[in-house]
Scaffold this motif. Structure first.
Motif, PDB file in Angstrom:
ATOM      1  N   GLN A  95       0.853  -1.194   0.000  1.00 32.93           N
ATOM      2  CA  GLN A  95       0.000   0.000   0.000  1.00 32.93           C
ATOM      3  C   GLN A  95       0.887   1.241   0.000  1.00 32.93           C
ATOM      4  OE1 GLN A  95      -1.330  -1.324   3.919  1.00 32.93           O
ATOM      5  NE2 GLN A  95      -0.974   0.758   4.690  1.00 32.93           N
ATOM      6  N   ILE A  96       0.283   2.385  -0.310  1.00 32.62           N
ATOM      7  CA  ILE A  96       0.992   3.677  -0.192  1.00 32.62           C
ATOM      8  C   ILE A  96       0.018   4.658   0.451  1.00 32.62           C
ATOM      9  CG2 ILE A  96       2.156   5.578  -1.393  1.00 32.62           C
ATOM     10  CD1 ILE A  96       2.611   3.519  -3.748  1.00 32.62           C
ATOM     11  N   ASP A  97       0.362   5.152   1.617  1.00 34.64           N
ATOM     12  CA  ASP A  97      -0.496   6.092   2.347  1.00 34.64           C
ATOM     13  C   ASP A  97      -0.005   7.525   2.259  1.00 34.64           C
ATOM     14  OD1 ASP A  97      -2.273   4.098   4.043  1.00 34.64           O
ATOM     15  OD2 ASP A  97      -0.205   3.375   4.137  1.00 34.64           O
ATOM     16  N   ILE A  98       1.310   7.687   2.142  1.00 35.96           N
ATOM     17  CA  ILE A  98       1.925   9.016   2.245  1.00 35.96           C
ATOM     18  C   ILE A  98       2.926   9.165   1.096  1.00 35.96           C
ATOM     19  CG2 ILE A  98       3.433  10.490   3.661  1.00 35.96           C
ATOM     20  CD1 ILE A  98       2.438   8.566   6.070  1.00 35.96           C
ATOM     21  N   LEU A  99       2.818  10.273   0.377  1.00 39.19           N
ATOM     22  CA  LEU A  99       3.801  10.580  -0.670  1.00 39.19           C
ATOM     23  C   LEU A  99       4.436  11.922  -0.326  1.00 39.19           C
ATOM     24  CD1 LEU A  99       5.188  10.450  -3.455  1.00 39.19           C
ATOM     25  CD2 LEU A  99       3.075  11.413  -4.441  1.00 39.19           C
ATOM     26  N   VAL A 100       5.747  11.927  -0.169  1.00 31.07           N
ATOM     27  CA  VAL A 100       6.465  13.179   0.075  1.00 31.07           C
ATOM     28  C   VAL A 100       7.247  13.519  -1.203  1.00 31.07           C
ATOM     29  CG1 VAL A 100       8.053  14.450   1.563  1.00 31.07           C
ATOM     30  CG2 VAL A 100       6.682  12.579   2.521  1.00 31.07           C
ATOM     31  N   ASN A 101       6.759  14.524  -1.921  1.00 31.89           N
ATOM     32  CA  ASN A 101       7.405  14.957  -3.164  1.00 31.89           C
ATOM     33  C   ASN A 101       8.523  15.942  -2.818  1.00 31.89           C
ATOM     34  OD1 ASN A 101       6.245  13.642  -5.436  1.00 31.89           O
ATOM     35  ND2 ASN A 101       4.349  14.797  -5.115  1.00 31.89           N
ATOM     36  N   ASN A 102       9.669  15.392  -2.489  1.00 41.39           N
ATOM     37  CA  ASN A 102      10.793  16.188  -1.988  1.00 41.39           C
ATOM     38  C   ASN A 102      11.947  16.300  -2.988  1.00 41.39           C
ATOM     39  OD1 ASN A 102      12.727  17.144   0.327  1.00 41.39           O
ATOM     40  ND2 ASN A 102      13.693  15.283  -0.477  1.00 41.39           N
ATOM     41  N   ALA A 103      12.058  15.337  -3.919  1.00 42.91           N
ATOM     42  CA  ALA A 103      13.198  15.340  -4.854  1.00 42.91           C
ATOM     43  C   ALA A 103      13.214  16.630  -5.651  1.00 42.91           C
ATOM     44  CB  ALA A 103      13.107  14.149  -5.803  1.00 42.91           C
ATOM     45  N   ALA A 104      14.381  17.190  -5.796  1.00 43.44           N
ATOM     46  CA  ALA A 104      14.504  18.439  -6.550  1.00 43.44           C
ATOM     47  C   ALA A 104      15.953  18.681  -6.912  1.00 43.44           C
ATOM     48  CB  ALA A 104      13.991  19.621  -5.714  1.00 43.44           C
ATOM     49  N   LEU A 105      16.143  19.510  -7.915  1.00 41.46           N
ATOM     50  CA  LEU A 105      17.468  20.062  -8.142  1.00 41.46           C
ATOM     51  C   LEU A 105      17.521  21.347  -7.338  1.00 41.46           C
ATOM     52  CD1 LEU A 105      18.054  19.495 -11.954  1.00 41.46           C
ATOM     53  CD2 LEU A 105      18.987  18.214 -10.014  1.00 41.46           C
ATOM     54  N   TYR A 106      18.333  21.349  -6.301  1.00 40.00           N
ATOM     55  CA  TYR A 106      18.464  22.535  -5.455  1.00 40.00           C
ATOM     56  C   TYR A 106      19.918  22.756  -5.038  1.00 40.00           C
ATOM     57  CZ  TYR A 106      18.648  25.574  -1.451  1.00 40.00           C
ATOM     58  OH  TYR A 106      19.022  26.571  -0.600  1.00 40.00           O
ATOM     59  N   VAL A 125      15.621  21.580 -14.541  1.00 40.19           N
ATOM     60  CA  VAL A 125      15.048  21.961 -13.244  1.00 40.19           C
ATOM     61  C   VAL A 125      13.534  21.727 -13.258  1.00 40.19           C
ATOM     62  CG1 VAL A 125      14.619  23.895 -11.662  1.00 40.19           C
ATOM     63  CG2 VAL A 125      16.898  23.585 -12.660  1.00 40.19           C
ATOM     64  N   MET A 126      12.879  22.124 -14.342  1.00 43.07           N
ATOM     65  CA  MET A 126      11.425  21.907 -14.424  1.00 43.07           C
ATOM     66  C   MET A 126      11.113  20.411 -14.472  1.00 43.07           C
ATOM     67  SD  MET A 126      10.154  24.815 -14.210  1.00 43.07           S
ATOM     68  CE  MET A 126      11.127  26.293 -14.071  1.00 43.07           C
TER      69      MET A 126
END
Ligand SMILES: NC(=O)c1ccc[n+]([C@@H]2O[C@H](COP(=O)([O-])OP(=O)(O)OC[C@H]3O[C@@H](n4cnc5c(N)ncnc54)[C@H](O)[C@@H]3O)[C@@H](O)[C@H]2O)c1
Length: 266
Positions: A95-106, A125-126
């Motif tokens: 199952q998947i309950d929580i998605l943290v969209n954190n990946a980024a070029l920073y 970047v986009m």
């Protein structure tokens, strides 16, 4: 360790017992702290990163048990890679309950004038910061919709509100994340899926500490812009993250929570 009532003991929180979380960019920088905090709060965590997350997974396994964590390498900007990551997570945890969209070029970006931004870098970047969050939602949401539950936490940045100069590619991408959250919350609300934005201020993470923006001459004005006049660290974000991931925030959606010592007001 199991306590007298069958509860796991030895950790401070258990608000996420029974939940499964994906943390994109969860192997390094701030994401590494998110992965650990979610596991410490009781969640089973998929560390999803373009970097190898086995080291962090090992640390979590030692502290929270081997069944509480897995790591997969993937590219968030590539749809086939995202589909495979989601399938691997469901195979592993069911199952998947929580998605943290954190990946980024920073952390790897350096300040540059708009006239000098390479168009390919703009696209990259986009692709990672915006298309990546979209692709994750595209492939995780069907599963959450079927179960009529879920928490999506999109990581933006206070820079989208401040409009800081010489980072136009990055700031624009983070502004997009704020709008993405607002529209997505209305679309997924019918399925009881909460979608919120966490907007950190400048955070002294291990990946960013060598970045020029983290030199003291850059940090001092940031500190002075805050109501709480101090530097910020990944640990400062964890309370808000766990709140947004837990049922404590069940009637909150479409919002931006800034965690920056009172620098911006959302
Ligand atoms: N550090 C700060 O001061 C700060 C402030 C505000 C917002 N943020 C946001 O917080 C998040 C984490 O920031 P950070 O400082 O740890 O940045 P970071 O650049 O060090 O970390 C980003 C993570 O994303 C991963 N990643 C990069 N490209 C990827 C790809 N194509 N596929 C999968 N994973 C990929 C990296 O390997 C890394 O683990 C980012 O979304 C950033 O925009 C950071």
């Amino acid at each position: 360790m199991v306590g007298t009532h069958g509860m796991r003991v030895g950790r401070a929180m258990s608000r996420l017992d029974g939940r499964v979380a994906i943390v994109t960019g969860g192997a390094a920088g701030i994401g590494r702290h998110y992965s650990k905090a979610l596991a410490e709060a009781g969640a089973r965590v998929m560390i999803a990163d373009i970097l190898n997350g086995e080291g962090v997974a090992g640390e979590i396994a030692s502290a929270c048990g081997a069944s509480s964590v897995a790591a997969a390498t993937f590219d968030v900007s590539d749809e086939a890679s995202v589909k495979s990551l989601v399938a691997t997570t469901l195979d592993r945890f069911g199952q998947i309950d929580i998605l943290v969209n954190n990946a980024a070029l920073y952390a790897k970006l350096t300040p540059v004038n708009v006239t000098d931004i390479d168009a390919d870098l703009w696209d990259k970047v986009m692709a990672v910061n915006v298309r990546g969050a979209f692709l994750m939602v595209k492939h995780v949401a069907p599963h959450m919709q079927a179960r009529r539950k879920g928490k999506i936490i999109n990581i933006a940045s206070g820079t989208a509100y401040k409009g800081i100069p010489r980072m136009l590619h990055y700031v624009t991408s983070k502004g997009a994340i704020v709008s993405f959250t607002r529209a997505l919350s209305r679309e997924l609300g019918a399925f009881d899926i909460a979608v919120n934005t966490l907007a950190p201020g400048l955070i002294l993470s291990d990946t960013g500490i060598e970045n020029t923006q983290h030199h003291d001459e850059e940090r001092a004005p940031v500190r002075n812009s805050r109501a709480f006049k101090r530097d910020a660290y990944p640990e400062d974000l964890l309370g808000a993250l766990i709140f947004l991931a837990s049922s404590d925030s069940d009637f909150i959606t479409g919002q931006t929570i800034a965690v920056d010592g009172g620098s911006i007001n959302t």
